[in-house]
Write a protein that holds these residues in place. Structure first.
Motif, PDB file in Angstrom:
ATOM      1  N   SER A   2       0.682  -1.089  -0.036  1.00  0.00           N
ATOM      2  CA  SER A   2       0.094   0.098  -0.148  1.00  0.00           C
ATOM      3  C   SER A   2       0.893   0.920  -0.144  1.00  0.00           C
ATOM      4  O   SER A   2       2.172   1.299   0.367  1.00  0.00           O
ATOM      5  CB  SER A   2      -0.705   0.343   1.099  1.00  0.00           C
ATOM      6  N   ARG A   3       0.272   2.267  -0.404  1.00  0.00           N
ATOM      7  CA  ARG A   3       1.118   3.875  -0.554  1.00  0.00           C
ATOM      8  C   ARG A   3       0.916   4.052   0.833  1.00  0.00           C
ATOM      9  O   ARG A   3       0.448   4.107   1.212  1.00  0.00           O
ATOM     10  CB  ARG A   3       0.062   4.456  -1.204  1.00  0.00           C
ATOM     11  N   PRO A   4       2.073   4.572   1.480  1.00  0.00           N
ATOM     12  CA  PRO A   4       2.123   5.322   2.314  1.00  0.00           C
ATOM     13  C   PRO A   4       1.184   6.390   2.782  1.00  0.00           C
ATOM     14  O   PRO A   4       1.665   7.305   1.207  1.00  0.00           O
ATOM     15  CB  PRO A   4       3.933   5.661   2.069  1.00  0.00           C
ATOM     16  N   THR A   5       0.924   7.369   3.792  1.00  0.00           N
ATOM     17  CA  THR A   5       0.188   8.394   3.720  1.00  0.00           C
ATOM     18  C   THR A   5       1.109   9.254   4.529  1.00  0.00           C
ATOM     19  O   THR A   5       1.802   8.305   6.315  1.00  0.00           O
ATOM     20  CB  THR A   5      -1.500   7.920   4.732  1.00  0.00           C
ATOM     21  N   ILE A   6       0.666  10.381   4.415  1.00  0.00           N
ATOM     22  CA  ILE A   6       2.046  11.527   4.744  1.00  0.00           C
ATOM     23  C   ILE A   6       1.191  12.493   5.381  1.00  0.00           C
ATOM     24  O   ILE A   6      -0.227  12.947   4.639  1.00  0.00           O
ATOM     25  CB  ILE A   6       2.655  12.095   4.220  1.00  0.00           C
ATOM     26  N   GLY A   7       1.120  13.195   6.726  1.00  0.00           N
ATOM     27  CA  GLY A   7      -0.343  13.707   7.036  1.00  0.00           C
ATOM     28  C   GLY A   7       0.730  15.069   7.006  1.00  0.00           C
ATOM     29  O   GLY A   7       1.932  15.198   7.429  1.00  0.00           O
ATOM     30  N   LEU A   8      -0.214  16.406   6.319  1.00  0.00           N
ATOM     31  CA  LEU A   8       0.722  17.758   5.829  1.00  0.00           C
ATOM     32  C   LEU A   8      -0.296  18.783   6.896  1.00  0.00           C
ATOM     33  O   LEU A   8      -1.059  18.518   6.627  1.00  0.00           O
ATOM     34  CB  LEU A   8       0.676  18.275   4.809  1.00  0.00           C
ATOM     35  N   ILE A   9       0.357  18.998   8.138  1.00  0.00           N
ATOM     36  CA  ILE A   9       0.181  19.811   8.791  1.00  0.00           C
ATOM     37  C   ILE A   9       0.652  21.001   8.221  1.00  0.00           C
ATOM     38  O   ILE A   9       1.891  21.711   8.621  1.00  0.00           O
ATOM     39  CB  ILE A   9       0.628  19.274  10.677  1.00  0.00           C
ATOM     40  N   THR A  10      -0.276  22.201   7.503  1.00  0.00           N
ATOM     41  CA  THR A  10       0.240  23.673   7.237  1.00  0.00           C
ATOM     42  C   THR A  10      -0.578  24.574   8.972  1.00  0.00           C
ATOM     43  O   THR A  10      -1.279  24.920   9.563  1.00  0.00           O
ATOM     44  CB  THR A  10      -0.661  24.317   6.373  1.00  0.00           C
ATOM     45  N   LEU A  11       0.538  25.676   9.314  1.00  0.00           N
ATOM     46  CA  LEU A  11      -0.021  26.517  10.121  1.00  0.00           C
ATOM     47  C   LEU A  11      -0.653  27.683  10.137  1.00  0.00           C
ATOM     48  O   LEU A  11      -0.763  28.715  10.849  1.00  0.00           O
ATOM     49  CB  LEU A  11       1.707  26.655  11.340  1.00  0.00           C
ATOM     50  N   GLY A  12      -0.993  28.022   9.118  1.00  0.00           N
ATOM     51  CA  GLY A  12      -2.402  29.035   8.739  1.00  0.00           C
ATOM     52  C   GLY A  12      -3.746  28.410   7.930  1.00  0.00           C
ATOM     53  O   GLY A  12      -4.070  27.133   9.032  1.00  0.00           O
ATOM     54  N   GLN A  13      -4.633  28.751   7.472  1.00  0.00           N
ATOM     55  CA  GLN A  13      -5.375  28.240   6.033  1.00  0.00           C
ATOM     56  C   GLN A  13      -5.517  27.768   5.192  1.00  0.00           C
ATOM     57  O   GLN A  13      -4.525  27.657   4.464  1.00  0.00           O
ATOM     58  CB  GLN A  13      -6.571  29.384   6.868  1.00  0.00           C
ATOM     59  N   ILE A  32       8.736   7.126  -4.265  1.00  0.00           N
ATOM     60  CA  ILE A  32       8.167   6.247  -3.918  1.00  0.00           C
ATOM     61  C   ILE A  32       6.681   7.318  -3.967  1.00  0.00           C
ATOM     62  O   ILE A  32       6.395   8.432  -4.359  1.00  0.00           O
ATOM     63  CB  ILE A  32       8.030   6.510  -2.286  1.00  0.00           C
ATOM     64  N   ASP A  33       5.720   6.946  -4.405  1.00  0.00           N
ATOM     65  CA  ASP A  33       3.815   7.248  -4.928  1.00  0.00           C
ATOM     66  C   ASP A  33       3.263   7.186  -3.245  1.00  0.00           C
ATOM     67  O   ASP A  33       4.102   6.133  -2.495  1.00  0.00           O
ATOM     68  CB  ASP A  33       3.351   6.551  -5.607  1.00  0.00           C
ATOM     69  N   VAL A  34       2.999   8.256  -2.767  1.00  0.00           N
ATOM     70  CA  VAL A  34       2.356   8.469  -1.783  1.00  0.00           C
ATOM     71  C   VAL A  34       1.005   9.108  -1.753  1.00  0.00           C
ATOM     72  O   VAL A  34       0.995   9.806  -2.709  1.00  0.00           O
ATOM     73  CB  VAL A  34       3.513   9.348   0.099  1.00  0.00           C
ATOM     74  N   ARG A  35       0.326   9.208  -0.334  1.00  0.00           N
ATOM     75  CA  ARG A  35      -0.794   9.638  -0.330  1.00  0.00           C
ATOM     76  C   ARG A  35      -0.323  10.702   0.968  1.00  0.00           C
ATOM     77  O   ARG A  35      -0.601  10.311   1.492  1.00  0.00           O
ATOM     78  CB  ARG A  35      -2.098   8.454   0.479  1.00  0.00           C
ATOM     79  N   LEU A  36      -1.211  11.458   0.496  1.00  0.00           N
ATOM     80  CA  LEU A  36      -1.081  12.812   0.688  1.00  0.00           C
ATOM     81  C   LEU A  36      -2.163  13.484   1.335  1.00  0.00           C
ATOM     82  O   LEU A  36      -3.508  13.947   1.326  1.00  0.00           O
ATOM     83  CB  LEU A  36      -0.512  13.785   0.103  1.00  0.00           C
ATOM     84  N   ASN A 246      13.985   7.871   4.199  1.00  0.00           N
ATOM     85  CA  ASN A 246      14.495   6.980   4.357  1.00  0.00           C
ATOM     86  C   ASN A 246      13.562   6.253   5.900  1.00  0.00           C
ATOM     87  O   ASN A 246      14.200   4.971   6.289  1.00  0.00           O
ATOM     88  CB  ASN A 246      15.889   7.960   4.881  1.00  0.00           C
ATOM     89  N   LEU A 247      12.531   6.647   6.341  1.00  0.00           N
ATOM     90  CA  LEU A 247      11.694   5.639   6.701  1.00  0.00           C
ATOM     91  C   LEU A 247      10.413   5.203   6.914  1.00  0.00           C
ATOM     92  O   LEU A 247      10.159   4.198   7.739  1.00  0.00           O
ATOM     93  CB  LEU A 247      10.672   6.880   7.732  1.00  0.00           C
ATOM     94  N   LEU A 248      10.391   5.017   5.164  1.00  0.00           N
ATOM     95  CA  LEU A 248       9.102   3.992   4.114  1.00  0.00           C
ATOM     96  C   LEU A 248       9.464   3.265   3.504  1.00  0.00           C
ATOM     97  O   LEU A 248      10.827   3.290   3.873  1.00  0.00           O
ATOM     98  CB  LEU A 248       8.682   4.930   3.992  1.00  0.00           C
ATOM     99  N   SER A 249       9.276   2.032   3.281  1.00  0.00           N
ATOM    100  CA  SER A 249       8.907   1.059   2.563  1.00  0.00           C
ATOM    101  C   SER A 249       8.330   0.860   1.713  1.00  0.00           C
ATOM    102  O   SER A 249       7.425   1.676   1.495  1.00  0.00           O
ATOM    103  CB  SER A 249       9.100  -0.462   4.092  1.00  0.00           C
TER     104      SER A 249
END
Length: 265
Positions: A2-13, A32-36, A246-249
């Motif tokens: 499965s594609r790794p899922t990466i959560g992106l936090i921004t500090l605005g809107q 690598i292909d990720v789900r964001l 480097n943390l992902l497989s």
């Protein structure tokens, strides 16, 4: 796999589709292909609630992008403005986003899309949570071990960030002999680099998360500026994505180290 899922936090809107495009491209370049998935910590707050988060003079702060036409235009263009938000007041909002990502989205890694430092151990997570500042600081720390008097260039947003960065380096015992030189022209990277280049830096840290990747900036600009400097140019988005990769497989492909060589010990 499965594609790794990466959560992106921004500090605005939000929304910030350009951030998802950027991170997808950076991970793609690293094979690598990720789900964001994204969360923007000031979404859903009223103007009065956001005003209550504004930083006092001299207080550590984050420059956040907000909807609307205000006195401080945002680099995002028309319909956006910026405000200096108290760093300490952002901590519980970031923590809520981490918790929601892990509870609702099954993220493999959460990335906070900001260059600034936060106090140590102020966040908790069940999965890796990446603050780019920790990665950024590892570069001058390694350099200082052999070049304690090295010159570090810092690109920041104006005088306010200059004081924050001075305080950050002053708190590091390994940085006490480093010489730091600043450019406050963080919204114009070529101009900043031209200014800092005169000081002959050994390393330049850009304390603007995605500097060099705005739609109006030419492709390959970061590499060209680094060559012009004659020194490494470290941008938070690139440093953070490389670290997370480097943390992902699966592992990065194309690396063919001679693992069975007796010379490796």
């Amino acid at each position: 796999m499965s594609r790794p899922t990466i959560g992106l936090i921004t500090l605005g809107q939000g929304p910030r589709p350009e951030y998802e495009r950027l991170h997808g491209a950076l991970f793609g370049e690293l094979g690598i292909d990720v789900r964001l998935v994204s969360r923007h910590v000031l979404d859903g707050l009223s103007p009065d609630q956001i005003d209550a988060l504004e930083a006092r003079d001299g207080e550590p702060a984050i420059n956040s992008n907000l909807h609307g036409d205000g006195p401080t235009p945002s680099p995002l263009g028309r319909g956006w403005t910026t405000k200096w938000i108290s760093r300490s007041k952002l901590v519980p909002l970031i923590q809520a986003a981490i918790d929601a990502f892990e509870r609702d989205d099954g993220v493999d890694v959460t990335l906070c899309c900001v260059a600034e430092e936060f106090p140590e151990a102020c966040f908790r997570s069940q999965r890796p949570f990446v603050l780019p500042s920790a990665i950024m600081m590892s570069y001058p720390q390694v350099l200082a071990a052999t070049r304690p008097d090295a010159t570090i260039g810092l690109v920041v947003y104006g005088d306010r960030q200059r004081e924050q960065q001075k305080a950050g380096f002053a708190a590091k015992t390994w940085a006490r002999d480093l010489r730091t030189v600043f450019s406050g022209n963080g919204r114009n990277l070529p101009a900043s680099i031209a200014e800092i280049k005169r000081e002959r830096p050994d390393l330049v840290l850009v304390w603007a998360y995605a500097a060099g990747f705005a739609p109006n900036e030419p492709p390959g600009q970061l590499a060209e500026l680094s060559v012009e400097l004659g020194a490494p140019l470290i941008v938070p988005a690139v440093a953070a994505v490389t670290f997370i990769r480097n943390l992902l497989s699966p592992p990065i492909s194309g690396i063919r180290a001679c693992a069975n060589s007796p010379d490796l010990g």
